[in-house]
Write an enzyme that holds these catalytic residues in place. Structure first.
Site, PDB file in Angstrom:
ATOM      1  N   HIS A  96      -1.569 -44.717 -27.252  1.00 44.99           N
ATOM      2  CA  HIS A  96      -2.953 -44.673 -26.754  1.00 44.99           C
ATOM      3  C   HIS A  96      -3.142 -43.460 -25.845  1.00 44.99           C
ATOM      4  O   HIS A  96      -4.184 -42.827 -25.844  1.00 44.99           O
ATOM      5  CB  HIS A  96      -3.290 -45.947 -25.961  1.00 44.99           C
ATOM      6  CG  HIS A  96      -3.584 -47.134 -26.823  1.00 44.99           C
ATOM      7  ND1 HIS A  96      -4.650 -47.980 -26.602  1.00 44.99           N
ATOM      8  CD2 HIS A  96      -2.971 -47.614 -27.932  1.00 44.99           C
ATOM      9  CE1 HIS A  96      -4.662 -48.934 -27.517  1.00 44.99           C
ATOM     10  NE2 HIS A  96      -3.639 -48.729 -28.330  1.00 44.99           N
ATOM     11  N   ASP A 123      -9.861 -46.144 -22.064  1.00 42.02           N
ATOM     12  CA  ASP A 123      -9.172 -46.913 -23.096  1.00 42.02           C
ATOM     13  C   ASP A 123      -9.763 -48.318 -23.177  1.00 42.02           C
ATOM     14  O   ASP A 123     -10.247 -48.864 -22.174  1.00 42.02           O
ATOM     15  CB  ASP A 123      -7.682 -46.999 -22.740  1.00 42.02           C
ATOM     16  CG  ASP A 123      -6.868 -47.613 -23.859  1.00 42.02           C
ATOM     17  OD1 ASP A 123      -6.383 -46.848 -24.705  1.00 42.02           O
ATOM     18  OD2 ASP A 123      -6.735 -48.869 -23.907  1.00 42.02           O
ATOM     19  N   SER A 131       6.574 -45.918 -31.743  1.00 42.57           N
ATOM     20  CA  SER A 131       7.117 -45.812 -30.392  1.00 42.57           C
ATOM     21  C   SER A 131       7.383 -47.162 -29.741  1.00 42.57           C
ATOM     22  O   SER A 131       7.884 -47.216 -28.623  1.00 42.57           O
ATOM     23  CB  SER A 131       6.141 -45.015 -29.523  1.00 42.57           C
ATOM     24  OG  SER A 131       4.911 -45.707 -29.424  1.00 42.57           O
ATOM     25  N   TRP A 176      13.657 -40.009 -29.565  1.00 42.07           N
ATOM     26  CA  TRP A 176      12.349 -39.430 -29.882  1.00 42.07           C
ATOM     27  C   TRP A 176      12.486 -38.275 -30.870  1.00 42.07           C
ATOM     28  O   TRP A 176      13.306 -37.386 -30.672  1.00 42.07           O
ATOM     29  CB  TRP A 176      11.711 -38.933 -28.588  1.00 42.07           C
ATOM     30  CG  TRP A 176      10.244 -38.655 -28.708  1.00 42.07           C
ATOM     31  CD1 TRP A 176       9.644 -37.428 -28.735  1.00 42.07           C
ATOM     32  CD2 TRP A 176       9.196 -39.611 -28.813  1.00 42.07           C
ATOM     33  NE1 TRP A 176       8.286 -37.571 -28.859  1.00 42.07           N
ATOM     34  CE2 TRP A 176       7.980 -38.894 -28.908  1.00 42.07           C
ATOM     35  CE3 TRP A 176       9.159 -41.014 -28.855  1.00 42.07           C
ATOM     36  CZ2 TRP A 176       6.741 -39.526 -29.021  1.00 42.07           C
ATOM     37  CZ3 TRP A 176       7.917 -41.641 -28.974  1.00 42.07           C
ATOM     38  CH2 TRP A 176       6.739 -40.897 -29.054  1.00 42.07           C
ATOM     39  N   ALA A 177      11.692 -38.282 -31.916  1.00 41.68           N
ATOM     40  CA  ALA A 177      11.744 -37.204 -32.913  1.00 41.68           C
ATOM     41  C   ALA A 177      10.437 -36.420 -32.883  1.00 41.68           C
ATOM     42  O   ALA A 177       9.382 -36.990 -32.576  1.00 41.68           O
ATOM     43  CB  ALA A 177      11.930 -37.807 -34.291  1.00 41.68           C
ATOM     44  N   GLU A 179      -1.410 -38.843 -39.012  1.00 47.09           N
ATOM     45  CA  GLU A 179      -0.567 -37.637 -38.983  1.00 47.09           C
ATOM     46  C   GLU A 179      -0.012 -37.322 -40.367  1.00 47.09           C
ATOM     47  O   GLU A 179       0.047 -36.168 -40.774  1.00 47.09           O
ATOM     48  CB  GLU A 179       0.572 -37.820 -37.964  1.00 47.09           C
ATOM     49  CG  GLU A 179       0.060 -37.736 -36.526  1.00 47.09           C
ATOM     50  CD  GLU A 179       1.022 -38.319 -35.491  1.00 47.09           C
ATOM     51  OE1 GLU A 179       2.202 -38.550 -35.817  1.00 47.09           O
ATOM     52  OE2 GLU A 179       0.576 -38.554 -34.346  1.00 47.09           O
ATOM     53  N   ALA A 217       0.329 -55.533 -34.640  1.00 48.76           N
ATOM     54  CA  ALA A 217      -0.882 -54.850 -34.132  1.00 48.76           C
ATOM     55  C   ALA A 217      -1.904 -54.694 -35.260  1.00 48.76           C
ATOM     56  O   ALA A 217      -2.172 -55.651 -35.995  1.00 48.76           O
ATOM     57  CB  ALA A 217      -0.498 -53.518 -33.500  1.00 48.76           C
TER      58      ALA A 217
HETATM   59  N1  UDP Z   1       6.198 -40.430 -32.254  1.00 43.93           N
HETATM   60  C1  UDP Z   1       6.941 -39.268 -32.195  1.00 43.93           C
HETATM   61  N2  UDP Z   1       8.287 -39.361 -32.263  1.00 43.93           N
HETATM   62  C2  UDP Z   1       8.941 -40.543 -32.400  1.00 43.93           C
HETATM   63  C3  UDP Z   1       8.173 -41.724 -32.485  1.00 43.93           C
HETATM   64  C4  UDP Z   1       6.809 -41.635 -32.414  1.00 43.93           C
HETATM   65  O1  UDP Z   1       6.394 -38.162 -32.082  1.00 43.93           O
HETATM   66  O2  UDP Z   1      10.167 -40.542 -32.463  1.00 43.93           O
HETATM   67  C5  UDP Z   1       4.734 -40.325 -32.122  1.00 43.93           C
HETATM   68  C6  UDP Z   1       4.052 -40.298 -33.478  1.00 43.93           C
HETATM   69  O3  UDP Z   1       3.914 -38.971 -33.925  1.00 43.93           O
HETATM   70  C7  UDP Z   1       2.720 -40.956 -33.156  1.00 43.93           C
HETATM   71  C8  UDP Z   1       3.064 -41.930 -32.038  1.00 43.93           C
HETATM   72  O4  UDP Z   1       4.270 -41.489 -31.474  1.00 43.93           O
HETATM   73  O5  UDP Z   1       1.809 -40.002 -32.667  1.00 43.93           O
HETATM   74  C9  UDP Z   1       3.252 -43.345 -32.560  1.00 43.93           C
HETATM   75  O6  UDP Z   1       1.992 -43.902 -32.726  1.00 43.93           O
HETATM   76  P1  UDP Z   1       1.663 -44.917 -33.884  1.00 43.93           P
HETATM   77  O7  UDP Z   1       0.226 -45.288 -33.731  1.00 43.93           O
HETATM   78  O8  UDP Z   1       2.047 -44.376 -35.202  1.00 43.93           O
HETATM   79  O9  UDP Z   1       2.606 -46.155 -33.646  1.00 43.93           O
HETATM   80  P2  UDP Z   1       2.932 -47.074 -32.367  1.00 43.93           P
HETATM   81  O10 UDP Z   1       3.866 -46.303 -31.535  1.00 43.93           O
HETATM   82  O11 UDP Z   1       1.627 -47.377 -31.677  1.00 43.93           O
HETATM   83  O12 UDP Z   1       3.551 -48.300 -32.950  1.00 43.93           O
END
Ligand code: UDP
Length: 475
Positions: free
Chosen positions: A20, A123, A282, A342-343, A368, A383
């Site tokens: 968010h 938010d 995440s 984190w990637a 993305e 969710a």
């Molecule tokens: N993300 C990232 N690297 C990771 C994991 C997540 O950059 O290793 C970023 C991803 O690009 C996205 C966000 O974290 O922008 C995850 O948001 P998403 O709505 O897909 O899933 P959530 O984390 O809410 O389950």
């Protein structure tokens, strides 16, 4: 009297969860790039996630300020620095973070009263900000983590309760009135919708505050969800602006893309469209049994892969989160990369070697991958992810892995998908059949439209213009 020509002033109040927070920071940067004097109100450690991008924007002459609050770690018994839900490892920590966030309401309100802006973007979870805005006589826009299809589908379930008409959890039913003949099953629906609980009470307050707000900013582009954006406005009577993909607006200037990660070199050595990228966002948490099953599937297939694993601190009965032999075998064979932590998802998806994404359908991930022109194998967990999977089906850009069990995000996923099912979906995704080609063609077309939407004259760009014009009229 202040000059009518001075720049608009906006305060952005993001929420303390990465998926968010980051889109809202992107939104703030979009408004700053359009001449708005922007202040982002957040906590110190959250600000570290994006401060570099803001510094870059400032050097380009954008008026953007970060107002940093101190998170009450000591008062709620959390270690210094733990203030984002994405870093929480248990339900207990999550509820402490939630408590800390609610303690910040008063200082945020005070800051806004002392520094009255022309509008607020808050938010959805900051539901109290609608009353504050009306008290100050300014518009509050809600920044939502969901797309239009998801917003419409959730409204439909709450309003008509079609899940009560079926006899079993697996029996499909239609979402009445919604375009696209969307079917769901009861097991795909959030618990709080089926059996109202404390979270349902919170969602009620959130929905009421959204109705009281000036409108909703949706991280999507109109062409992606046209029927649902129209339904949201024309049938549900809600005001919304699709202004995304917000990542695309800023991607080029984003400092998060500056550092070259090791995986880039590895990707450079792979054939075009050959690599499957595997990541579940995440927040989600898998059992070690499920992690092992994913590892076995990836090991047995012929596709190179990048796999992001969050649960590295979790151990199975043998004291390992992933069978060590399997990990060693994968690493030695150079067939895949396992990233613990984190990637750099955006750069991975945009790399020409990546041909498919096995995703949990988090809304940011869906946007993305579409913006990168990469088709998906879809494995929703909780969710809004089941609604997002429906959209990938409507658009024809995803293969379903076939999970049908919604889990609360803060719990370990109840899902257990066998190796064979994972292989089948990934092979279909990466394969060469007619359907696979069609998926690739459709997602590439959407990628072009997504990029056009955020450039001058595009739908999202123009929606920002229209919105700012309206707000200027309100001033
Ligand atoms: N993300 C990232 N690297 C990771 C994991 C997540 O950059 O290793 C970023 C991803 O690009 C996205 C966000 O974290 O922008 C995850 O948001 P998403 O709505 O897909 O899933 P959530 O984390 O809410 O389950």
């Amino acid at each position: 009297m202040e000059s009518e020509n001075r720049p608009l002033r906006a305060h952005f109040i993001p929420y303390s969860t990465t998926s968010h927070l980051m889109p809202q920071v992107d939104m703030a940067m979009i408004f700053a790039a359009r001449g708005v004097d922007v202040t982002i109100i957040t906590t110190y450690y959250n600000s570290l996630l994006f401060q570099k991008s803001i510094d870059k924007a400032i050097t380009r002459g954008h008026r953007i300020n970060v107002h940093k609050l101190k998170f009450p770690f000591r008062e709620i018994g959390l270690p210094e620095g733990l203030e984002n839900f994405s870093d929480a490892t248990s339900g207990e920590i999550c509820s402490k973070i939630g408590k800390g966030i609610s303690m910040l309401q008063q200082p945020i309100e005070q800051f806004i009263r002392d520094n009255r802006p022309d509008f607020i973007v808050a938010d959805m979870f900051h539901f109290w900000s609608s009353d504050l805005a009306s008290d100050l006589g300014i518009p509050r826009l809600t920044s939502h983590g969901m797309g239009h299809l998801a917003l419409c589908a959730e409204d439909c379930l709450l309003r008509y309760e079609p899940h009560k008409t079926v006899l079993s959890d697996k029996e499909p039913f239609l979402l009445p009135g919604l375009p696209g003949q969307i079917q769901m099953t009861r097991s795909e629906i959030a618990e709080w919708i089926k059996v109202p609980d404390a979270f349902a009470g919170l969602m009620n307050m959130i929905n009421e505050s959204i109705e009281k707000s000036y409108g909703v900013l949706v991280n999507s582009f109109y062409e992606l969800e046209k029927d649902y954006a129209d339904y949201y406005r024309d049938v549900l009577g809600m005001k919304s602006w699709s202004i995304g993909s917000v990542r695309l607006f800023n991607a080029r200037n984003d400092s998060r893309n500056d550092e070259k990660h090791d995986c880039q070199t590895w990707l450079d050595s792979q054939n075009p469209n050959s690599v499957v990228y595997v990541s579940f966002g995440s927040v989600c948490s898998f059992s070690s049994a499920q992690i092992s099953e994913i590892a076995k599937a990836l090991d047995s297939m012929n596709h190179p892969f990048i796999w992001v694993v969050r649960n590295e601190d979790k151990e199975n009965e043998d004291g390992e989160w992933l069978p060590r032999e399997l990990e060693e075998k994968i690493t030695k064979s150079n067939k895949g990369l396992i990233i613990k932590g984190w990637a750099p998802q955006l750069s991975i998806l945009e790399h020409p070697a990546v041909g498919g994404f096995l995703t949990h359908c988090g809304w940011n991930s869906v946007l993305e991958t579409i913006a990168a022109g990469v088709p998906m194998a879809t494995w929703p967990l909780g969710a809004d992810q089941f609604y997002n999977e429906k959209l990938t089906q409507v658009l024809g850009v995803g293969v379903k892995v076939g999970l049908e069990s919604w889990t609360h995000l803060l719990e370990e996923s109840r899902s257990y998908v066998e190796k064979e099912k994972i292989e089948k979906a990934v092979n279909e995704l990466m394969g060469g059949g007619e359907e696979a080609e069609m998926r690739r063609k459709k997602v590439k077309e959407l990628c072009v439209i997504a990029k056009a939407a955020v450039t001058e004259g595009g739908s999202s760009y123009s929606n920002v213009t229209t919105l700012l014009d309206e707000i200027r009229q309100c001033r």
